[in-house]
Scaffold this motif. Structure first.
Motif, mmCIF file in Angstrom:
data_model
loop_
_atom_site.group_PDB
_atom_site.id
_atom_site.type_symbol
_atom_site.label_atom_id
_atom_site.label_comp_id
_atom_site.label_asym_id
_atom_site.label_seq_id
_atom_site.Cartn_x
_atom_site.Cartn_y
_atom_site.Cartn_z
ATOM 1 N N PHE A 45 0.814 -1.224 0.000
ATOM 2 C CA PHE A 45 0.000 0.000 0.000
ATOM 3 C C PHE A 45 0.847 1.274 0.000
ATOM 4 N N THR A 46 2.120 1.154 0.317
ATOM 5 C CA THR A 46 3.022 2.298 0.161
ATOM 6 C C THR A 46 3.171 2.629 -1.315
ATOM 7 N N GLU A 47 3.260 1.573 -2.151
ATOM 8 C CA GLU A 47 3.346 1.778 -3.593
ATOM 9 C C GLU A 47 2.028 2.319 -4.152
ATOM 10 N N VAL A 48 0.924 1.952 -3.535
ATOM 11 C CA VAL A 48 -0.380 2.475 -3.966
ATOM 12 C C VAL A 48 -0.411 3.987 -3.783
ATOM 13 N N GLU A 49 0.054 4.444 -2.641
ATOM 14 C CA GLU A 49 0.071 5.885 -2.370
ATOM 15 C C GLU A 49 1.009 6.620 -3.332
ATOM 16 N N ARG A 50 2.127 6.005 -3.644
ATOM 17 C CA ARG A 50 3.060 6.609 -4.598
ATOM 18 C C ARG A 50 2.412 6.720 -5.977
ATOM 19 N N LEU A 51 1.664 5.691 -6.352
ATOM 20 C CA LEU A 51 0.993 5.700 -7.648
ATOM 21 C C LEU A 51 -0.056 6.806 -7.699
ATOM 22 N N LYS A 52 -0.759 7.007 -6.611
ATOM 23 C CA LYS A 52 -1.745 8.085 -6.544
ATOM 24 C C LYS A 52 -1.078 9.449 -6.724
ATOM 25 N N LEU A 53 0.068 9.623 -6.072
ATOM 26 C CA LEU A 53 0.784 10.891 -6.182
ATOM 27 C C LEU A 53 1.269 11.139 -7.599
ATOM 28 N N LYS A 54 1.700 10.075 -8.282
ATOM 29 C CA LYS A 54 2.157 10.221 -9.665
ATOM 30 C C LYS A 54 1.011 10.665 -10.575
ATOM 31 N N ILE A 55 -0.168 10.043 -10.366
ATOM 32 C CA ILE A 55 -1.324 10.410 -11.184
ATOM 33 C C ILE A 55 -1.747 11.849 -10.892
ATOM 34 N N GLN A 56 -1.739 12.220 -9.635
ATOM 35 C CA GLN A 56 -2.098 13.584 -9.256
ATOM 36 C C GLN A 56 -1.139 14.600 -9.882
ATOM 37 N N PHE A 57 0.146 14.266 -9.903
ATOM 38 C CA PHE A 57 1.155 15.166 -10.444
ATOM 39 C C PHE A 57 1.007 15.316 -11.962
ATOM 40 N N ARG A 58 0.712 14.214 -12.637
ATOM 41 C CA ARG A 58 0.638 14.228 -14.099
ATOM 42 C C ARG A 58 -0.687 14.765 -14.630
ATOM 43 N N ASP A 59 -1.767 14.595 -13.880
ATOM 44 C CA ASP A 59 -3.082 15.041 -14.330
ATOM 45 C C ASP A 59 -3.821 15.676 -13.160
ATOM 46 N N LYS A 60 -3.631 16.974 -13.011
ATOM 47 C CA LYS A 60 -4.200 17.676 -11.867
ATOM 48 C C LYS A 60 -5.732 17.723 -11.903
ATOM 49 N N ASP A 61 -6.316 17.473 -13.080
ATOM 50 C CA ASP A 61 -7.779 17.488 -13.189
ATOM 51 C C ASP A 61 -8.398 16.134 -12.856
ATOM 52 N N SER A 62 -7.578 15.128 -12.716
ATOM 53 C CA SER A 62 -8.095 13.799 -12.430
ATOM 54 C C SER A 62 -8.601 13.705 -10.992
ATOM 55 N N THR A 63 -9.690 12.980 -10.823
ATOM 56 C CA THR A 63 -10.217 12.734 -9.466
ATOM 57 C C THR A 63 -9.982 11.278 -9.065
ATOM 58 N N LEU A 64 -9.328 10.524 -9.928
ATOM 59 C CA LEU A 64 -9.108 9.101 -9.686
ATOM 60 C C LEU A 64 -8.364 8.857 -8.389
ATOM 61 N N TYR A 65 -7.354 9.683 -8.117
ATOM 62 C CA TYR A 65 -6.514 9.475 -6.944
ATOM 63 C C TYR A 65 -7.235 9.766 -5.634
ATOM 64 N N GLN A 66 -8.429 10.391 -5.735
ATOM 65 C CA GLN A 66 -9.175 10.736 -4.529
ATOM 66 C C GLN A 66 -9.990 9.557 -3.993
ATOM 67 N N SER A 67 -10.103 8.491 -4.781
ATOM 68 C CA SER A 67 -10.870 7.317 -4.358
ATOM 69 C C SER A 67 -10.145 6.573 -3.243
ATOM 70 N N ASP A 68 -10.878 5.718 -2.524
ATOM 71 C CA ASP A 68 -10.218 4.861 -1.544
ATOM 72 C C ASP A 68 -9.319 3.882 -2.304
ATOM 73 N N ASN A 69 -8.384 3.288 -1.608
ATOM 74 C CA ASN A 69 -7.357 2.483 -2.265
ATOM 75 C C ASN A 69 -7.923 1.340 -3.101
ATOM 76 N N ILE A 70 -8.892 0.614 -2.584
ATOM 77 C CA ILE A 70 -9.434 -0.541 -3.300
ATOM 78 C C ILE A 70 -10.177 -0.098 -4.560
ATOM 79 N N THR A 71 -10.993 0.935 -4.449
ATOM 80 C CA THR A 71 -11.706 1.452 -5.617
ATOM 81 C C THR A 71 -10.721 1.972 -6.650
ATOM 82 N N PHE A 72 -9.698 2.667 -6.181
ATOM 83 C CA PHE A 72 -8.645 3.195 -7.044
ATOM 84 C C PHE A 72 -7.976 2.079 -7.848
ATOM 85 N N LEU A 73 -7.607 1.023 -7.178
ATOM 86 C CA LEU A 73 -6.935 -0.091 -7.838
ATOM 87 C C LEU A 73 -7.874 -0.842 -8.780
ATOM 88 N N LYS A 74 -9.123 -0.956 -8.362
ATOM 89 C CA LYS A 74 -10.111 -1.638 -9.200
ATOM 90 C C LYS A 74 -10.362 -0.853 -10.484
#
Length: 221
Positions: A156-185
């Motif tokens: 789950f440390t890698e999950v958080e890193r992945l969220k940060l990467k998506i947030q950095f690359r696409d500031k308009d995305s709301t994907l990273y705001q989901s809970d971890n399981i929904t995000f991964l799904k």
């Protein structure tokens, strides 16, 4: 069968000889580990250390049985348990290392897989695995589901890193705001059926633990 008779029959699918007196000890431990992996992935076998390729018994000196056992254990994934017996022949000690057949594919800690082919140990490639743990279907290989995997295989440390990467690359995305399981799904990195969670191939490589990657895809190294 008496160990002398085993030596007289030479190396086979189940028996490997290794010299102790002529070998670099650090390199020998790596070679013994490779041989052990090969036996574990085939039908099991024994390594006789202190015996030359031609069957000459040269023996072993200044060895530590525990160090050899731990070396094999530390250098294999999943961890390989072996048994060592010291046998004295003509006033010389040889080490009999017994390896049982593994119920799952074993790799070295470097991610290399071996199997026994006749009296030699050869690389074992994924396409040759007879017990493939990955459920296949027509389509994207990265979306294939690894059935034995579970939530415990997610880092789950890698999950958080992945969220940060998506947030950095696409500031308009709301994907990273989901809970971890929904995000991964949503990214198709996991498959959820009821309470069961399984990683896909992509999920394993992106957010799997090191142990899970080594277990399910040792060739990924």
């Amino acid at each position: 069968m008496d160990i002398k008779e085993v030596i007289l029959q030479g190396e086979t699918k189940y028996v490997e000889f290794k010299s102790w007196v002529k070998a670099n000890k650090k390199e020998l431990l790596n070679i013994i580990t490779n041989e052990a992996v090969g036996f574990a992935n085939t039908d099991g076998g024994i390594i006789l250390v202190g015996v030359e390729d031609n069957g000459e018994i040269t023996g072993c000196t200044d060895y530590e049985e525990q160090s050899i056992i731990e070396s094999i254990y530390d250098k294999t994934i999943p961890k390989l348990f072996t048994d060592i017996e010291v046998i004295k022949i003509d006033d010389k000690n040889i080490l009999k290392i017994t390896i049982l057949k593994s119920p799952e594919i074993v790799a070295t800690s470097k991610g290399v897989v071996f199997k026994r082919l006749g009296k030699n140990t050869k690389p074992f490639y994924p396409s040759e695995y007879s017990s493939n743990n990955i459920k296949g279907y027509k389509g994207d290989y990265s979306a294939k589901i690894i059935e034995p995997s579970s939530r415990n295989d997610i880092d789950f440390t890698e999950v958080e890193r992945l969220k940060l990467k998506i947030q950095f690359r696409d500031k308009d995305s709301t994907l990273y705001q989901s809970d971890n399981i929904t995000f991964l799904k949503d990214l198709r990195l996991i498959d959820v059926v009821g309470d069961d969670i399984h990683l896909t191939v992509a999920g394993l490589l992106f957010i799997g633990t090191k142990e899970a990657i080594a277990k399910y895809m040792p060739q990924a190294e």
